[in-house]
Design a protein around this motif. Structure first.
Motif, PDB file in Angstrom:
ATOM      1  N   ALA A 242       0.137 -11.968  13.711  1.00 40.37           N
ATOM      2  CA  ALA A 242       0.684 -11.854  12.356  1.00 40.37           C
ATOM      3  C   ALA A 242       1.229 -10.445  12.110  1.00 40.37           C
ATOM      4  O   ALA A 242       2.289 -10.272  11.497  1.00 40.37           O
ATOM      5  CB  ALA A 242      -0.392 -12.191  11.327  1.00 40.37           C
ATOM      6  N   PHE A 243       0.514  -9.441  12.599  1.00 38.37           N
ATOM      7  CA  PHE A 243       0.928  -8.048  12.457  1.00 38.37           C
ATOM      8  C   PHE A 243       2.302  -7.828  13.100  1.00 38.37           C
ATOM      9  O   PHE A 243       3.198  -7.224  12.508  1.00 38.37           O
ATOM     10  CB  PHE A 243      -0.118  -7.138  13.120  1.00 38.37           C
ATOM     11  N   THR A 244       2.474  -8.353  14.311  1.00 37.83           N
ATOM     12  CA  THR A 244       3.736  -8.179  15.028  1.00 37.83           C
ATOM     13  C   THR A 244       4.869  -8.935  14.350  1.00 37.83           C
ATOM     14  O   THR A 244       5.983  -8.416  14.204  1.00 37.83           O
ATOM     15  CB  THR A 244       3.591  -8.647  16.485  1.00 37.83           C
ATOM     16  N   ALA A 245       4.591 -10.172  13.930  1.00 36.71           N
ATOM     17  CA  ALA A 245       5.623 -10.981  13.261  1.00 36.71           C
ATOM     18  C   ALA A 245       6.090 -10.305  11.977  1.00 36.71           C
ATOM     19  O   ALA A 245       7.301 -10.203  11.714  1.00 36.71           O
ATOM     20  CB  ALA A 245       5.074 -12.375  12.962  1.00 36.71           C
ATOM     21  N   PHE A 246       5.128  -9.827  11.181  1.00 35.33           N
ATOM     22  CA  PHE A 246       5.483  -9.161   9.932  1.00 35.33           C
ATOM     23  C   PHE A 246       6.260  -7.880  10.208  1.00 35.33           C
ATOM     24  O   PHE A 246       7.217  -7.546   9.498  1.00 35.33           O
ATOM     25  CB  PHE A 246       4.224  -8.846   9.120  1.00 35.33           C
ATOM     26  N   GLY A 247       5.842  -7.145  11.257  1.00 34.05           N
ATOM     27  CA  GLY A 247       6.522  -5.905  11.594  1.00 34.05           C
ATOM     28  C   GLY A 247       7.971  -6.131  11.973  1.00 34.05           C
ATOM     29  O   GLY A 247       8.874  -5.398  11.538  1.00 34.05           O
ATOM     30  N   PHE A 294      14.866 -10.470  13.378  1.00 33.91           N
ATOM     31  CA  PHE A 294      14.560 -11.631  12.530  1.00 33.91           C
ATOM     32  C   PHE A 294      14.124 -12.814  13.398  1.00 33.91           C
ATOM     33  O   PHE A 294      13.101 -13.455  13.125  1.00 33.91           O
ATOM     34  CB  PHE A 294      15.778 -12.039  11.704  1.00 33.91           C
ATOM     35  N   ALA A 295      14.895 -13.098  14.437  1.00 31.41           N
ATOM     36  CA  ALA A 295      14.619 -14.257  15.292  1.00 31.41           C
ATOM     37  C   ALA A 295      13.266 -14.124  15.978  1.00 31.41           C
ATOM     38  O   ALA A 295      12.469 -15.077  16.017  1.00 31.41           O
ATOM     39  CB  ALA A 295      15.732 -14.415  16.326  1.00 31.41           C
ATOM     40  N   LEU A 296      12.970 -12.960  16.529  1.00 27.61           N
ATOM     41  CA  LEU A 296      11.695 -12.749  17.219  1.00 27.61           C
ATOM     42  C   LEU A 296      10.518 -12.855  16.256  1.00 27.61           C
ATOM     43  O   LEU A 296       9.474 -13.438  16.581  1.00 27.61           O
ATOM     44  CB  LEU A 296      11.696 -11.373  17.900  1.00 27.61           C
ATOM     45  N   GLY A 297      10.673 -12.285  15.063  1.00 25.14           N
ATOM     46  CA  GLY A 297       9.594 -12.324  14.078  1.00 25.14           C
ATOM     47  C   GLY A 297       9.228 -13.740  13.670  1.00 25.14           C
ATOM     48  O   GLY A 297       8.048 -14.113  13.639  1.00 25.14           O
ATOM     49  N   PHE A 298      10.239 -14.550  13.373  1.00 22.77           N
ATOM     50  CA  PHE A 298       9.957 -15.916  12.934  1.00 22.77           C
ATOM     51  C   PHE A 298       9.535 -16.809  14.099  1.00 22.77           C
ATOM     52  O   PHE A 298       8.773 -17.768  13.903  1.00 22.77           O
ATOM     53  CB  PHE A 298      11.164 -16.498  12.203  1.00 22.77           C
ATOM     54  N   LEU A 310       5.286 -19.717   5.434  1.00 25.24           N
ATOM     55  CA  LEU A 310       5.858 -19.787   4.089  1.00 25.24           C
ATOM     56  C   LEU A 310       5.735 -18.452   3.365  1.00 25.24           C
ATOM     57  O   LEU A 310       6.648 -18.034   2.644  1.00 25.24           O
ATOM     58  CB  LEU A 310       5.175 -20.895   3.282  1.00 25.24           C
ATOM     59  N   THR A 311       4.606 -17.770   3.564  1.00 22.07           N
ATOM     60  CA  THR A 311       4.416 -16.459   2.941  1.00 22.07           C
ATOM     61  C   THR A 311       5.403 -15.449   3.499  1.00 22.07           C
ATOM     62  O   THR A 311       5.965 -14.626   2.763  1.00 22.07           O
ATOM     63  CB  THR A 311       2.981 -15.950   3.164  1.00 22.07           C
ATOM     64  N   LEU A 312       5.643 -15.506   4.805  1.00 21.57           N
ATOM     65  CA  LEU A 312       6.610 -14.604   5.424  1.00 21.57           C
ATOM     66  C   LEU A 312       8.019 -14.890   4.903  1.00 21.57           C
ATOM     67  O   LEU A 312       8.806 -13.954   4.660  1.00 21.57           O
ATOM     68  CB  LEU A 312       6.563 -14.758   6.945  1.00 21.57           C
ATOM     69  N   LEU A 313       8.341 -16.156   4.717  1.00 22.48           N
ATOM     70  CA  LEU A 313       9.633 -16.513   4.131  1.00 22.48           C
ATOM     71  C   LEU A 313       9.740 -15.997   2.698  1.00 22.48           C
ATOM     72  O   LEU A 313      10.801 -15.541   2.262  1.00 22.48           O
ATOM     73  CB  LEU A 313       9.826 -18.028   4.167  1.00 22.48           C
ATOM     74  N   GLY A 314       8.622 -16.083   1.955  1.00 26.67           N
ATOM     75  CA  GLY A 314       8.597 -15.547   0.596  1.00 26.67           C
ATOM     76  C   GLY A 314       8.813 -14.044   0.588  1.00 26.67           C
ATOM     77  O   GLY A 314       9.540 -13.509  -0.261  1.00 26.67           O
ATOM     78  N   ARG A 344       1.394  -8.901   1.801  1.00 24.06           N
ATOM     79  CA  ARG A 344       0.858  -8.720   3.144  1.00 24.06           C
ATOM     80  C   ARG A 344      -0.608  -9.133   3.204  1.00 24.06           C
ATOM     81  O   ARG A 344      -1.068  -9.720   4.191  1.00 24.06           O
ATOM     82  CB  ARG A 344       1.017  -7.261   3.584  1.00 24.06           C
ATOM     83  N   ILE A 345      -1.349  -8.809   2.161  1.00 24.17           N
ATOM     84  CA  ILE A 345      -2.763  -9.209   2.108  1.00 24.17           C
ATOM     85  C   ILE A 345      -2.874 -10.728   2.029  1.00 24.17           C
ATOM     86  O   ILE A 345      -3.716 -11.345   2.693  1.00 24.17           O
ATOM     87  CB  ILE A 345      -3.458  -8.532   0.914  1.00 24.17           C
ATOM     88  N   VAL A 346      -1.998 -11.339   1.231  1.00 32.26           N
ATOM     89  CA  VAL A 346      -1.974 -12.808   1.115  1.00 32.26           C
ATOM     90  C   VAL A 346      -1.664 -13.424   2.478  1.00 32.26           C
ATOM     91  O   VAL A 346      -2.319 -14.382   2.914  1.00 32.26           O
ATOM     92  CB  VAL A 346      -0.931 -13.246   0.072  1.00 32.26           C
ATOM     93  N   ALA A 347      -0.676 -12.860   3.177  1.00 39.36           N
ATOM     94  CA  ALA A 347      -0.304 -13.376   4.489  1.00 39.36           C
ATOM     95  C   ALA A 347      -1.440 -13.233   5.491  1.00 39.36           C
ATOM     96  O   ALA A 347      -1.671 -14.118   6.324  1.00 39.36           O
ATOM     97  CB  ALA A 347       0.933 -12.646   4.999  1.00 39.36           C
ATOM     98  N   GLY A 348      -2.181 -12.132   5.408  1.00 37.32           N
ATOM     99  CA  GLY A 348      -3.317 -11.930   6.301  1.00 37.32           C
ATOM    100  C   GLY A 348      -4.396 -12.983   6.114  1.00 37.32           C
ATOM    101  O   GLY A 348      -4.987 -13.478   7.092  1.00 37.32           O
ATOM    102  N   ALA A 349      -4.635 -13.361   4.861  1.00 36.72           N
ATOM    103  CA  ALA A 349      -5.629 -14.397   4.579  1.00 36.72           C
ATOM    104  C   ALA A 349      -5.177 -15.748   5.136  1.00 36.72           C
ATOM    105  O   ALA A 349      -5.983 -16.506   5.705  1.00 36.72           O
ATOM    106  CB  ALA A 349      -5.868 -14.497   3.078  1.00 36.72           C
ATOM    107  N   TYR A 350      -3.890 -16.047   4.988  1.00 35.46           N
ATOM    108  CA  TYR A 350      -3.383 -17.310   5.505  1.00 35.46           C
ATOM    109  C   TYR A 350      -3.344 -17.328   7.033  1.00 35.46           C
ATOM    110  O   TYR A 350      -3.500 -18.387   7.661  1.00 35.46           O
ATOM    111  CB  TYR A 350      -1.979 -17.580   4.956  1.00 35.46           C
ATOM    112  N   ALA A 351      -3.128 -16.164   7.642  1.00 37.33           N
ATOM    113  CA  ALA A 351      -3.059 -16.100   9.102  1.00 37.33           C
ATOM    114  C   ALA A 351      -4.387 -16.491   9.739  1.00 37.33           C
ATOM    115  O   ALA A 351      -4.415 -17.166  10.774  1.00 37.33           O
ATOM    116  CB  ALA A 351      -2.644 -14.701   9.553  1.00 37.33           C
ATOM    117  N   ILE A 352      -5.506 -16.063   9.133  1.00 33.88           N
ATOM    118  CA  ILE A 352      -6.825 -16.390   9.698  1.00 33.88           C
ATOM    119  C   ILE A 352      -7.510 -17.503   8.906  1.00 33.88           C
ATOM    120  O   ILE A 352      -8.663 -17.844   9.179  1.00 33.88           O
ATOM    121  CB  ILE A 352      -7.726 -15.139   9.748  1.00 33.88           C
ATOM    122  N   GLU A 353      -6.782 -18.030   7.881  1.00 39.58           N
ATOM    123  CA  GLU A 353      -7.244 -19.185   7.100  1.00 39.58           C
ATOM    124  C   GLU A 353      -8.602 -18.939   6.445  1.00 39.58           C
ATOM    125  O   GLU A 353      -9.566 -19.675   6.660  1.00 39.58           O
ATOM    126  CB  GLU A 353      -7.268 -20.425   7.981  1.00 39.58           C
TER     127      GLU A 353
END
Length: 490
Positions: A242-247, A294-298, A310-314, A344-353
């Motif tokens: 998730a860290f790499t994708a967001f970066g 963009f392509a690598l991240g998604f 979805l959070t990353l798209l948001g 980012r905090i929201v995305a982190g929670a969703y990444a590890i569910e």
């Protein structure tokens, strides 16, 4: 094709060398200036009206010359701040003082080429695209040969498309060449008079453009691991992905933002040194780099949970809307900046569910609002030192500083209050073995927030408070102690 004439303006001075009677034709994009006027004017137009992208595709159907003309008609670039290849420009001025005839020969539209030529005042004529003829490659060569009546000429350029012009030229002058251009010239044994190249290290420049140091912000994705006590190998592996994708996606948005902000960045005392604003990276390369990241991240994001994607798209939607529109609206811009941290905090929670904590969201929104206001106040102080009343591309005025500073300090202290309420909540305390130790976090946060704003008021803050914190020893000590306190409490 179009040949525009205007009065030749040459600087007078002592003749330092015999006059070269062969005219010198000079390319514009990437040679005389370290940018591309078509791409730059297109982004200028898209920033104001993003839907014009569809119209540009329609214009392109009638030919590239038509596209250039239509964009040029609607653009209002600031030609006074375009980045020049200074060493090469100095060479041209010397040639002009020695009586040499100089021509500007460019594929850019004449409406964009003429102001640049007039700025320098050393060119006898301008050969440029005119809406019907795209003066590039073979067509430019034909215009040059017509202009000099098939006599000997020299040509200064930078791209592979210039090779067929150099083939007919007496001598080649190469400026900030594209990859493989110099080796091809040598292989074909063309006469190269001089090579000008003032570009810094490519790797370091791209690191700056991608703002890899900003990836430190993505450490916020790991906060849910700490607050939910989800310490496991699988959670850490998912967080790394998730860290790499967001970066990667964040870096792509930084590239987009810089491409849209070329004019305002060039008027900023520090942002003018950014790679695109300074011309250290070509705009076409920037577009390619943005697409790849963009392509690598998604591609990496789809391997995680759907909610994370979805959070990353948001996040991407918020960032793009901020870059195109909301960054110009007073206060809305800082609220959006704060949201981009919180997401980012929201995305982190969703990444590890793991479930999201309302306490954590409340704390993060207020602390990040404070940091966003630090950023704006720092920029206003910089404008004040330059004796400017407003920020170009923003809606703020220098006199807004006291109010914005008060808002920022208040938001910082409210975040500490939210933290204190969280610690005092019995349900929250039950998750910790030693919850009383968590009270140590409050004075630590109070010290850090107060110090941040004190540095801001003194004019000692970096444009980005995160960058300041990463370089600030006191901030590191606070963060480490806070981490230790949290771990011991667990």
């Amino acid at each position: 094709m179009n040949i525009e004439n205007f009065q030749e303006q040459r600087q007078t001075g002592p003749v330092s060398a015999p006059r070269d009677t062969a005219p010198l034709f000079v390319d514009l994009d990437g040679t005389l200036i370290k940018t591309d006027l078509l791409i730059e004017s297109a982004f200028f137009l898209l920033k104001k009206q993003p839907w014009m992208l569809l119209v540009m595709l329609y214009w392109l159907a009638f030919g590239k010359a038509r596209l250039k003309e239509e964009i040029a008609l609607r653009s209002a670039l600031d030609f006074s701040v375009l980045p020049l290849q200074k060493e090469f420009v100095e060479f041209l001025h010397n040639e002009a003082r020695n009586g040499r005839t100089l021509y500007l020969a460019t594929a850019s539209d004449r409406r964009l080429a003429l102001p640049v030529a007039e700025r320098l005042g050393i060119f006898k004529q301008v050969l440029a695209s005119d809406g019907q003829h795209n003066l590039k490659g073979k067509k430019k060569l034909e215009a040059i040969l017509t202009c000099c009546h098939d006599a000997a000429f020299d040509y200064a350029g930078n791209a592979r498309v210039d090779l067929e012009i150099w083939a007919k030229a007496r001598r080649a002058i190469v400026v900030n060449p594209d990859a493989g251009v110099v080796s091809t010239l040598k292989k074909r044994r063309y006469v190269v008079q001089q090579i000008f190249d003032d570009r810094p290290s490519t790797a370091k420049t791209w690191m700056r453009a991608l703002r890899v140091h900003q990836w430190a912000k993505n450490a916020l994705l790991g906060v849910p691991i700490l607050t939910a006590h989800a310490f496991s190998f699988s959670a850490i592996a998912e967080m790394a992905a998730a860290f790499t994708a967001f970066g990667l996606v964040a870096s792509a948005t930084y590239l987009l933002n810089d491409l849209l902000d070329l004019v305002s960045d060039r008027h900023h005392p520090r942002k003018c040194k950014r790679p695109f604003a300074a011309g250290d990276i070509g705009l076409a390369s920037g577009i390619l780099g943005m697409t790849v990241t963009f392509a690598l991240g998604f591609a990496l994001a789809v391997q995680l949970s759907d909610y994370f994607l979805l959070t990353l798209l948001g996040y991407l939607a918020l960032t793009i809307s901020y870059s195109f529109y909301f960054k110009r609206i007073v206060l809305v811009d800082v609220l959006l900046l704060a949201s981009l941290y919180t997401i980012r905090i929201v995305a982190g929670a969703y990444a590890i569910e793991v479930p999201l904590s309302s306490w954590l969201l409340g704390f993060s929104m207020f602390i990040f609002l404070s940091l966003a206001l630090v950023k704006r106040c720092t920029e206003l102080l910089a404008m004040q030192r330059l004796a400017r009343d407003t920020m170009k591309g923003r809606g703020y005025r220098v006199e807004d500083y006291p109010m914005l500073g008060a808002m920022g300090v208040a938001a910082g202290y409210i975040s500490i209050l939210v933290l204190a309420l969280f610690i005092s909540d019995p349900q929250s305390a039950s998750k910790y073995t030693y919850p009383v130790l968590l009270w140590l976090l409050c004075p630590l946060m109070a010290y850090w927030v107060s110090r941040l704003w004190l540095k801001t008021s003194r004019g000692e803050m970096h444009d980005d408070p995160l960058v300041f914190s990463l370089k600030d020893q006191a901030s590191w000590m606070v963060f480490i102690v806070m981490m230790m306190v949290t771990l011991v409490s667990i």
